[in-house]
Design an enzyme around this catalytic site. Structure first.
Site, PDB file in Angstrom:
ATOM      1  N   GLU A  67     -14.844   0.603  31.496  1.00 49.26           N
ATOM      2  CA  GLU A  67     -13.672   0.148  32.267  1.00 49.26           C
ATOM      3  C   GLU A  67     -13.329  -1.299  31.929  1.00 49.26           C
ATOM      4  OE1 GLU A  67     -12.253   2.597  33.275  1.00 49.26           O
ATOM      5  OE2 GLU A  67     -13.907   4.000  33.524  1.00 49.26           O
ATOM      6  N   TYR A 118     -11.558  10.732  23.585  1.00 49.45           N
ATOM      7  CA  TYR A 118     -12.607   9.723  23.787  1.00 49.45           C
ATOM      8  C   TYR A 118     -13.577   9.703  22.599  1.00 49.45           C
ATOM      9  CZ  TYR A 118     -11.471   9.310  28.813  1.00 49.45           C
ATOM     10  OH  TYR A 118     -10.859   9.087  30.017  1.00 49.45           O
TER      11      TYR A 118
HETATM   12  N1  BES Z   1      -8.725   5.781  32.377  1.00 55.07           N
HETATM   13  C1  BES Z   1      -9.812   6.666  32.553  1.00 55.07           C
HETATM   14  C2  BES Z   1      -9.634   7.639  33.695  1.00 55.07           C
HETATM   15  C3  BES Z   1      -8.437   8.564  33.532  1.00 55.07           C
HETATM   16  C4  BES Z   1      -8.132   9.153  32.312  1.00 55.07           C
HETATM   17  C5  BES Z   1      -7.655   8.840  34.627  1.00 55.07           C
HETATM   18  C6  BES Z   1      -7.016   9.988  32.193  1.00 55.07           C
HETATM   19  C7  BES Z   1      -6.546   9.661  34.502  1.00 55.07           C
HETATM   20  C8  BES Z   1      -6.226  10.232  33.290  1.00 55.07           C
HETATM   21  C9  BES Z   1     -11.120   5.907  32.739  1.00 55.07           C
HETATM   22  O1  BES Z   1     -11.200   4.732  31.993  1.00 55.07           O
HETATM   23  C10 BES Z   1     -12.216   6.779  32.202  1.00 55.07           C
HETATM   24  O2  BES Z   1     -12.193   7.072  31.043  1.00 55.07           O
HETATM   25  N2  BES Z   1     -13.172   7.176  33.033  1.00 55.07           N
HETATM   26  C11 BES Z   1     -14.311   7.945  32.608  1.00 55.07           C
HETATM   27  C12 BES Z   1     -15.405   6.986  32.257  1.00 55.07           C
HETATM   28  C13 BES Z   1     -16.363   7.388  31.198  1.00 55.07           C
HETATM   29  C14 BES Z   1     -15.756   7.900  29.933  1.00 55.07           C
HETATM   30  C15 BES Z   1     -17.309   6.244  30.897  1.00 55.07           C
HETATM   31  C16 BES Z   1     -14.688   8.844  33.761  1.00 55.07           C
HETATM   32  O3  BES Z   1     -14.040   8.756  34.821  1.00 55.07           O
HETATM   33  O4  BES Z   1     -15.585   9.646  33.643  1.00 55.07           O
HETATM   34 ZN    ZN Z   2     -11.242   5.180  29.926  1.00 52.18          ZN
END
Ligand code: BES
Ligand code: ZN
Length: 640
Positions: free
Chosen positions: A331, A418
């Site tokens: 984050e 990702y």
């Molecule tokens: N920005 C994302 C969360 C998100 C993505 C919300 C797409 C809505 C739509 C956040 O940074 C994220 O990737 N969170 C992951 C963290 C992990 C990859 C370390 C999560 O929530 O699991």
């Molecule tokens: Zn993210």
């Protein structure tokens, strides 16, 4: 050819652009503020099909919210004043809404402006078309619906303290239009400010710097003020309110959470200041002033959300040993990749999430060393392989740049944007060398700071600053294949095989003997344990599962990632003793990444699992955020 699609960047100095309107016609705006008005992209690949806005005609540059929180009615209501930059002959502006109840729109003199609300389009909401005439600032009086998708109103029982209600928001990707009437598109950056009133003793936090102390309004309410003077994508406006306490962690870092959670949260987050330092050393200054975090109640639908100056976090990352703080690194990294340089639309989500996943791993390496970083990279690589295998390597959704028809990523399927995104970055790094790669990436952030970006822009930038006409290098990198083609290019760089050599050997031994090595397990890191659990046979009988659980203490694990991995394995094998544990987990945690696969595992088990899934979901659904409800509805169906 995709690369030939050169994006047309309307820069502040181009007299033809909309921005020229601002430069010539806004004597009342200070120069510094003007310079912050960020350009829009007009190339085809930068358009956002998920928004109704027509930014090339008229666009919002600043949002001023004045809102009251009503926990009994579950509404936010008040006004939003929008500053508008428009073509001289523009007569209307189109905004995004999703269920907003708009009572009145006025210009600066208070005169009412006509507006229409168009038909609802699934997944997109309704366009609000306002006849602005000559007005360049409008005030919208409105309230959000009690079931606004971005917002979750929690009853006191859903909080750690159990005494006060709680409100939290989640804007990404297209949810903020359910509580803020603006142009909800990541390519249309807006500065913003807010005044929010809430009943005592609740504290309000937002994704912006606080202005002054809370003001006592005398009627058992307080007003909180916030200001974000940098232009941000509107999905990054976020709010939370509850019985909150704060603890400083470092000169510019701190954590908010409920009082009973504060010690555990602060201990788990004690490396945060060091992470910010490591990130700055890698890719340039942290530009948002403070880096604070809020550890939310467990119904928060994500692991984390990179809201500027106020990362939102699930409490499920608290393991007691800082082994899941890669989430915080992730984050934090978004403060560069995502918040500073932002995907122009959701087809290029990988620019946000893939680059961030790579950056996350570099921060982990700085703080915790190469071994942990390599292990986490290897887990990520395995996730990518799993996603490729599940989708099929020719599936269009396995390209980094997603076709618009693939819609808006909801964070649910992370193996491509990702993990393949991070693998692409790692591959380029290993081909050009770390030093050159780091210099390039830092420059990319600097040059595009506070601006939207597309895949085509990134490739053009790599070619200009990294490839520099070296044809052999161009060929080696396979850039077009990585971004636009499905599957995995042949130049992929794999994580070192040594990362999990010992664990993989132990998993091999377990497959042969059926007896887990509890002593080895006791010495393993979280990443190693997760690797082991991913390598045990998919089919295990009840006796084997009982032995695994009792010797490794899986169902008692305080580490939610490990508990989740165990429950998924157990439910996939119709293991009855795991059902009460799964039920408790599903009743207390709303993180989609955990909840959806567990319901899916149950649903796959026909007459054994489906009644369990339906019974548990009927009970738990109302406690989940709309994001989680939507995801589980798709798997289990809506109860009743
Ligand atoms: N920005 C994302 C969360 C998100 C993505 C919300 C797409 C809505 C739509 C956040 O940074 C994220 O990737 N969170 C992951 C963290 C992990 C990859 C370390 C999560 O929530 O699991
Ligand atoms: Zn993210």
């Amino acid at each position: 050819m995709r690369a030939a699609l050169k994006p047309l960047l309307l820069s502040v100095s181009l007299p033809l652009s909309l921005l020229a309107v601002a430069c010539s016609g806004s004597a009342d705006k200070p120069a510094a503020e003007e310079a912050m008005v960020s350009p829009i992209l007009t190339s085809e690949d930068a358009k956002d099909p998920a928004s109704f806005a027509q930014p090339e005609v008229a666009r919002v540059t600043h949002v001023a919210l004045d809102l009251a929180l009503d926990f009994a009615a579950k509404t936010v209501s008040g006004t939003a004043k929008l500053d508008i930059l428009a073509k001289p002959d523009a007569d209307t502006i189109v905004l995004d809404s999703n269920g907003l109840k708009i009572s009145k729109i006025t210009d600066e003199s208070g005169a009412q402006l006509p507006f229409t609300i168009g038909d609802k389009v699934e997944g997109k909401g309704e366009p609000v078309t306002v006849t602005i005439g000559k007005a360049r600032a409008i005030t919208i009086a409105y309230s959000a619906a009690p079931d606004a998708e971005a917002l979750q109103w929690l009853a006191p029982q859903q909080t750690a303290g159990g005494k006060q209600p709680y409100l939290l928001s989640q804007g990404q990707a297209t949810l903020n239009r359910s509580w803020i009437p603006t142009q909800d598109s990541p390519g249309i950056r807006q500065s913003w400010e807010a005044r929010i009133t809430a009943p005592k003793p609740l504290t309000v936090v937002m994704s912006a710097l606080r202005v002054g102390e809370p003001e006592d309004l005398g009627d058992n309410r307080r007003a909180f003020r916030f200001r974000m003077d940098k232009p941000v994508a509107p999905y990054l406006i976020a709010i939370a309110a509850g019985d909150l306490a704060y603890r400083e962690l470092g000169p510019r870092t701190g954590v908010w959470t409920e009082p009973s959670m504060l010690d555990a949260a602060a201990a788990e987050l004690s490396d945060t200041e060091k992470m910010v330092e490591a990130a700055e050393k890698l890719y340039g200054p942290y530009r948002w002033g403070r880096y604070e975090m809020i550890v939310l109640p467990p119904s928060f639908p994500y692991g984390g959300m990179e809201n500027p100056t106020m990362t939102f976090l699930t409490p499920t990352f608290i393991a007691g040993d800082r082994s899941l703080t890669g989430l915080v690194a992730h984050e934090l990294a978004h403060s560069w990749s995502g918040n500073l340089v932002t995907n122009a639309n959701w087809s290029d989500s990988w620019l946000n999430e893939g680059i961030t996943s790579y950056f996350e791993n570099r921060i982990v390496e700085e703080l915790y060393g190469t071994r942990r970083a390599q292990q986490e990279a290897a887990l990520s690589y395995a996730e990518m392989e799993k996603a490729l295998a599940e989708a099929g390597k020719d599936a269009p959704i396995t390209a980094l740049h997603l076709p618009p028809a693939e819609g808006v990523p909801d964070g649910g399927s992370s193996g491509i944007i990702y993990d393949k995104g991070a693998t692409f970055m790692r591959t380029v790094e290993s081909i050009v060398g770390r030093q050159k790669f780091d210099a390039w990436l830092r420059n990319w952030f600097d040059k595009h700071a506070f601006q939207p970006a597309t895949s085509a822009m990134l490739l053009a930038d790599m070619r200009a600053n990294l490839v520099k006409g070296d044809e052999a290098l161009e060929k080696k990198l396979m850039l077009e294949d990585w971004i636009y083609k499905p599957g995995l290019p042949s130049n992929v760089v794999q994580p070192p095989a040594s990362a999990f050599a010992d664990v993989d050997k132990a998993a091999e031994a377990y497959r042969a003997s059926g007896t887990p090595d509890a002593k080895a397990w006791g010495a393993w890191t979280t990443a190693e344990r997760l690797r082991f659990l991913s390598k045990v046979p998919a089919k295990l009988d009840a006796a084997k599962l009982a032995a695994l659980d009792s010797s490794l203490g899986l169902s008692q694990s305080g580490n939610k990632e490990i508990l989740f991995a165990w429950l998924e394995l157990a439910l996939n094998n119709r293991y009855d003793p795991a059902v009460p544990v799964a039920e408790k987990f599903l009743s207390s945690v709303g993180r989609t990444k955990f909840v959806k696969p567990l319901y899916a595992a149950l649903m796959k088990q026909g007459s054994w699992g489906q009644p369990i899934a339906k019974r548990v979901y009927a009970k738990t659904r109302s406690g989940y955020h709309a994001v989680t409800q939507g995801a589980v509805d798709a798997v289990v169906g809506k109860p009743g």
